[in-house]
Design a protein around this motif. Structure first.
Motif, short mmCIF file in Angstrom:
data_model
loop_
_atom_site.label_atom_id
_atom_site.label_comp_id
_atom_site.label_asym_id
_atom_site.label_seq_id
_atom_site.Cartn_x
_atom_site.Cartn_y
_atom_site.Cartn_z
N ARG A 3 0.84 -1.20 0.00
CA ARG A 3 0.00 0.00 0.00
C ARG A 3 0.87 1.24 0.00
NH1 ARG A 3 -2.01 -3.43 3.42
NH2 ARG A 3 -4.07 -4.27 3.01
N LYS A 4 0.32 2.31 -0.56
CA LYS A 4 1.03 3.59 -0.50
C LYS A 4 0.70 4.22 0.85
CE LYS A 4 1.80 4.75 -5.22
NZ LYS A 4 0.81 4.44 -6.26
N ALA A 5 1.71 4.91 1.42
CA ALA A 5 1.53 5.50 2.75
C ALA A 5 0.30 6.42 2.78
CB ALA A 5 2.79 6.26 3.14
N LYS A 6 0.09 7.16 1.71
CA LYS A 6 -0.99 8.15 1.73
C LYS A 6 -2.38 7.50 1.69
CE LYS A 6 -1.01 9.27 -3.24
NZ LYS A 6 -2.11 8.39 -3.57
N ASP A 7 -2.43 6.23 1.28
CA ASP A 7 -3.74 5.56 1.16
C ASP A 7 -4.13 4.75 2.39
OD1 ASP A 7 -3.85 6.49 -1.43
OD2 ASP A 7 -2.86 4.70 -2.24
N ILE A 8 -3.17 4.55 3.28
CA ILE A 8 -3.40 3.57 4.35
C ILE A 8 -4.40 4.08 5.40
CG2 ILE A 8 -1.55 4.25 5.96
CD1 ILE A 8 -0.83 1.20 5.92
#
Ligand SMILES: NC(=O)c1ccc[n+]([C@@H]2O[C@H](COP(=O)([O-])OP(=O)(O)OC[C@H]3O[C@@H](n4cnc5c(N)ncnc54)[C@H](OP(=O)(O)O)[C@@H]3O)[C@@H](O)[C@H]2O)c1
Length: 299
Positions: A3-8
Motif C-alpha cells: 500500500r502507499k503510505a498516503k492511502d493507508i
C-alpha cells in the motif's frame, strides 16, 4: 498487498495515552485514522472525538475498515488482543504494537499463517498525556522492527510527519529497550537518590527539585548536543580523588550506624559502580590524564 503510505487506513485498539497521541499526531499530518476500539466504550468515544474518527464497539468492524491495526494496549494485553483479532480476517493487514521491549516476532509469532505482517513501532518518547503529548511527537524518534512492506510505509508516514526513524532487528529488541531505560527510567532512580541526600541536608522535596532542575536540564541539554564524554564536568573528570574520598566518607557517616551498615554499603557500591562508568567517559575525554589514584578509590 503493497500500500502507499498516503492511502493507508489505520485503526487503534486501546484508547490510552499512546493510542490518543499517535492517532492525533497521524491525523494532523494527513494520515487516515479509521477509529478506536477499547476495553471501555467511553475511552474509544473520547479518542474518536479527539481524532475526528469513529468509535467502534465491534472489533471485527474496526478490523474490516482498517489496513493497519495498532494494538496500543499495555504490553501484557498485546498477545491477548492479537489472539482476538487474528481470526477476524487480517489477511494482508499490517499488525503493529508500540512496546519497546517486545519484538514483533515474539508477539505475532504465527502471523504468517494469517497472511498478515507484524511490526513493532516504538516511540522513544515519554507519552505522558492523552491530550498534550501528540504535540511533541514530531521531535520523537521511532524505532521500527518487523519484516514486510509495512516497514517502508510506516517510515514514510512518520518521517513525513517530521519524526525520525530507524529499523532494528528483532533479536536486539530487549537490549534496545534496556538502552532506553538507562537514559530515562533509571534517571528517575538517580534523581530520587539525589533528593534523598538533599533531604538529609534539610531540603524539602520541593526545594530539592527546584535546586536540581536547572542542574539537570542544563546537563541533559549538553549531553543531548555533545554526547556524555564532551559534556562531562565534575570531580571525576578533574581527577579529584580527595573529593571522591569525601563522598564515600559522607555516605558512611550518613548511613554507617550499626543498624544501617548494610544501607551504607549499598549506597557506596551504587556510587562506586556509577562513578566507574563516569570514569570511562573521563578517560576518553582526557586520554593523557592519570586517573590511577582515583581509580583506586573507586575499587
Ligand atoms: N506511555 C509511554 O510513554 C509509552 C512510550 C512508548 C511505548 N509505549 C507502549 O505503548 C503501549 C500503550 O501504552 P500506554 O502508555 O498508552 O498505556 P495506557 O495509557 O495504559 O493505555 C492502554 C489502553 O489500553 C486499553 N486496554 C487495556 N486492555 C485492553 C484490552 N484487552 N482490549 C482493548 N483495550 C484495552 C485501556 O483502555 P480503557 O481506557 O478502555 O480501559 C487503556 O486505556 C504499550 O505497549 C507501551 O509499552 C508507551
Amino acid at each position: 498487498m503493497l500500500r502507499k503510505a498516503k492511502d493507508i487506513k489505520i485503526g487503534f485498539i486501546g484508547a490510552g495515552k499512546v493510542g490518543f497521541s499517535l492517532g492525533r499526531f497521524l491525523v494532523e499530518h494527513g494520515t487516515h485514522v479509521t477509529g478506536y476500539y477499547s476495553r471501555h466504550g467511553e475511552s474509544a468515544c473520547e479518542a474518536a472525538g479527539f481524532t475526528s474518527s469513529k468509535s467502534y464497539d465491534n472489533l471485527e468492524e474496526l478490523v474490516n475498515d482498517s489496513d493497519a491495526l495498532f494494538l496500543t494496549v499495555p504490553d501484557g494485553e498485546i498477545q491477548k488482543v492479537y489472539d482476538k483479532i487474528k481470526d477476524l480476517g487480517i489477511s494482508d493487514k499490517y499488525i503493529c504494537h508500540c512496546s519497546g521491549s517486545l519484538s514483533s516476532k515474539e508477539t505475532f509469532f504465527d502471523i504468517d499463517n494469517y497472511h498478515a505482517s507484524g511490526y513493532s513501532i516504538h516511540p522513544l518518547f515519554p507519552v505522558s498525556s492523552k491530550y498534550e503529548s501528540y504535540k511533541e511527537l514530531s521531535d520523537a524518534f521511532f524505532c521500527l522492527e518487523g519484516s514486510g512492506p509495512g516497514i517502508e510505509v510506516f517510515k514514510v508516514i512518520l518521517e513525513g510527519a517530521g519524526a525520525k526513524t530507524r529499523t532494528i532487528k528483532p533479536e536486539v529488541k530487549a537490549l534496545y529497550h534496556l538502552a532506553c531505560v538507562y537514559s530515562s527510567n533509571l534517571m528517575c532512580g538517580l534523581v530520587k537518590e539525589s533528593m534523598n541526600l538533599l533531604g538529609d541536608c534539610g531540603f524539602t522535596d520541593e526545594e530539592a527539585l527546584m535546586a536540581l532542575k536547572p542542574l539537570m536540564l542544563s546537563n541533559m541539554a549538553h549531553i543531548g548536543e555533545e554526547g556524555p564524554v564532551k559534556a562531562l564536568t565534575g570531580p571525576i573528570e578533574r581527577g579529584d580523588s580527595s573529593t571522591i574520598e569525601k563522598h564515600i566518607k559522607a555516605l558512611n557517616d550518613a548511613y554507617g550506624s550499626q543498624s544501617e551498615q548494610s544501607k551504607a554499603d549499598e549506597e557506596i557500591t551504587l556510587y562506586r559502580l556509577i562513578s566507574s562508568k563516569v570514569l570511562e567517559c573521563a578517560k576518553e575525554k582526557n586520554p593523557d590524564r592519570n586517573y590511577s589514584e582515583l581509580e583506586e578509590k573507586l575499587n
